[in-house]
Design a protein around this motif. Structure first.
Motif, short mmCIF file in Angstrom:
data_model
loop_
_atom_site.label_atom_id
_atom_site.label_comp_id
_atom_site.label_asym_id
_atom_site.label_seq_id
_atom_site.Cartn_x
_atom_site.Cartn_y
_atom_site.Cartn_z
N VAL A 74 -30.00 16.07 -1.69
CA VAL A 74 -28.61 16.79 -1.58
C VAL A 74 -28.09 17.35 -2.76
N ASP A 75 -27.85 18.52 -2.81
CA ASP A 75 -26.94 19.11 -3.77
C ASP A 75 -25.77 19.66 -3.37
N PRO A 76 -24.53 19.28 -3.69
CA PRO A 76 -23.54 19.16 -2.89
C PRO A 76 -22.80 20.63 -3.58
N ILE A 77 -22.97 21.07 -4.60
CA ILE A 77 -22.75 22.59 -4.89
C ILE A 77 -23.99 22.77 -6.18
N ASP A 78 -24.63 23.82 -5.55
CA ASP A 78 -25.58 24.43 -6.55
C ASP A 78 -24.95 25.63 -7.18
N GLY A 79 -24.89 25.72 -8.54
CA GLY A 79 -24.56 26.79 -9.08
C GLY A 79 -23.08 26.72 -9.50
N PRO B 49 -34.97 17.55 -8.70
CA PRO B 49 -35.24 17.34 -7.24
C PRO B 49 -34.37 18.08 -6.10
N TRP B 50 -32.94 17.97 -6.37
CA TRP B 50 -32.11 18.47 -5.45
C TRP B 50 -32.12 20.02 -5.50
N ASP B 51 -32.46 20.68 -6.72
CA ASP B 51 -32.69 22.17 -6.65
C ASP B 51 -33.84 22.67 -5.81
N LEU B 52 -34.63 21.83 -5.73
CA LEU B 52 -36.03 22.37 -5.34
C LEU B 52 -36.31 21.89 -3.73
N SER C 180 -28.94 12.07 -4.17
CA SER C 180 -28.05 13.33 -4.46
C SER C 180 -27.46 13.11 -5.86
N GLU C 181 -27.01 14.46 -6.23
CA GLU C 181 -26.99 14.66 -7.93
C GLU C 181 -25.88 13.79 -8.40
N GLU C 182 -24.59 13.49 -7.68
CA GLU C 182 -23.39 13.00 -8.36
C GLU C 182 -23.22 11.72 -8.25
#
Ligand code: IPD
Ligand code: CA
Ligand code: CA
Length: 255
Positions: free
Chosen positions: A85-90, A206-209, A66-68
Motif C-alpha cells: 500500500v502507498d497511501p499517497i504517491d507523489g 516496494p509500494w512504489d512498484l 505499507s509505507e507509513e
C-alpha cells in the motif's frame, strides 16, 4: 473469492480518493522524513490507517506492507495474501501542486502478482487489473501499448538519476524522443500502461512498484531491475518498466 475482493477494493480505493480530495481543501499537517524533500502529511497517515483497517476486514488473515507504519511489522517472506500500500504517491506534488499524485494498492498471493490498483486522484481515474484479467481504466479495458523503441517515444526518468548521471541514464534520455519527470511513480506507471511513455526508470520502494508491476506485466511490458534481474517484491530496486523494444535499447546504453 478474488473477484469479490476485487470489487470491494475498487470501492475502497474510490472512497479513499474522495476523502483525500475533500481533506486536501482543508489545512493538513506536513512533516519531513529522511530529508527536506521527503515529506509525509497527516493525509498520508489517515489514508493508510483507513486502507489498512479496511483491508484487514475485507481480507482476514492478510498481511500488509505499507509505507507509513500502520501495516504488519517485520514482513520478510511472501507467503499468503500480502497487500502492498502507498497511501499517497507523489506527496511532494500533493503538497506543492494539489495535483499529480496517486493512491496505489496491490495484492500478491504467495509471491504472485495478483491484483493492482492505481488511482489518479484529481482526475478520478482508476487503473486496475491483474494476470489473465486485463487492465481497465474506469472500467474500460485497455489494449497493450505498441512495442515502440526509444527514439519513437517519451521516457520518464526520476530526477536524481539524471542529476547524478546514474547508469548513463542522461544518454538514455537523449536517445529518446523526449524526457518527462512527473515526480510520482503512480503517474509515471499510468503513463506506461497507456503508452504515453515508452519507458520509466526510477529507484522504487516496494509500494512504489507493486501495483504498476501487476498491470504492466499483464500488458506484456518489461519490468526489470536495471541490471536485468527480477526486482525483489520486498526490497527497493532501480527499476525499468518499458516496452520490449525500449528494454533492449536501454540495455545497449546502460550496459
Ligand atoms: C515517491 C514518488 C517519486 C519517486 C520516489 C517515491 P512518495 O513516492 O513516487 O516519484 O521518485 O522514489 O518515493 O514518497 O511520494 O510516496
Ligand atoms: Ca511512493
Ligand atoms: Ca507515499
Amino acid at each position: 473469492m478474488i473477484d469479490e475482493l476485487n470489487s470491494k477494493v475498487i470501492e475502497l480505493i474510490k472512497t479513499v480518493n474522495e476523502r483525500t480530495l475533500s481533506r486536501m481543501k482543508e489545512p493538513f499537517n506536513v512533516a519531513t522524513k529522511t530529508n527536506y524533500n521527503d515529506l509525509v502529511t497527516s493525509v498520508d497517515k489517515e489514508n493508510e490507517q483507513y486502507i489498512d483497517d479496511h483491508l484487514r476486514q475485507l481480507d482476514p488473515g492478510c498481511r500488509i506492507l505499507s509505507e507509513e507504519g500502520f501495516g504488519t511489522k517485520d514482513i520478510s517472506d511472501l507467503r499468503g495474501h500480502l497487500w502492498i500500500v502507498d497511501p499517497i504517491d507523489g506527496t511532494l506534488n500533493f503538497v506543492k501542486q494539489h495535483d499529480h499524485f496517486g493512491i496505489m494498492l496491490a495484492l500478491y498471493v504467495d509471491g504472485q502478482p495478483t491484483l493492482g490498483y492505481i488511482m489518479d486522484c484529481t482526475n478520478r481515474r482508476l487503473y486496475h487489473g491483474g494476470p489473465g484479467r486485463g487492465v481497465y481504466v474506469n472500467g474500460q479495458k485497455i489494449t497493450a501499448p505498441e512495442n515502440l523503441g526509444l527514439r519513437a517515444g517519451l521516457v520518464a526518468i526520476s530526477s536524481p538519476l539524471i542529476l547524478e548521471n546514474v547508469h548513463h541514464l542522461p544518454a538514455v534520455a537523449q536517445a529518446a524522443s523526449g524526457l518527462r519527470m512527473y515526480g510520482s511513480a503512480a503517474m509515471e506507471m499510468t503513463g506506461i500502461l497507456t503508452g504515453e511513455l515508452v519507458g520509466y526508470v526510477s529507484y522504487l520502494r516496494p509500494w512504489d512498484l507493486a501495483a504498476g508491476r501487476v498491470m504492466a506485466e499483464e500488458l506484456g511490458l518489461v519490468v526489470k531491475s536495471i541490471d536485468g534481474s527480477k526486482p525483489d517484491v520486498l526490497s527497493s530496486n532501480l527499476v525499468l518498466v518499458a516496452t520490449r523494444q525500449v528494454s533492449q535499447d536501454v540495455q545497449k546504453i546502460t550496459g
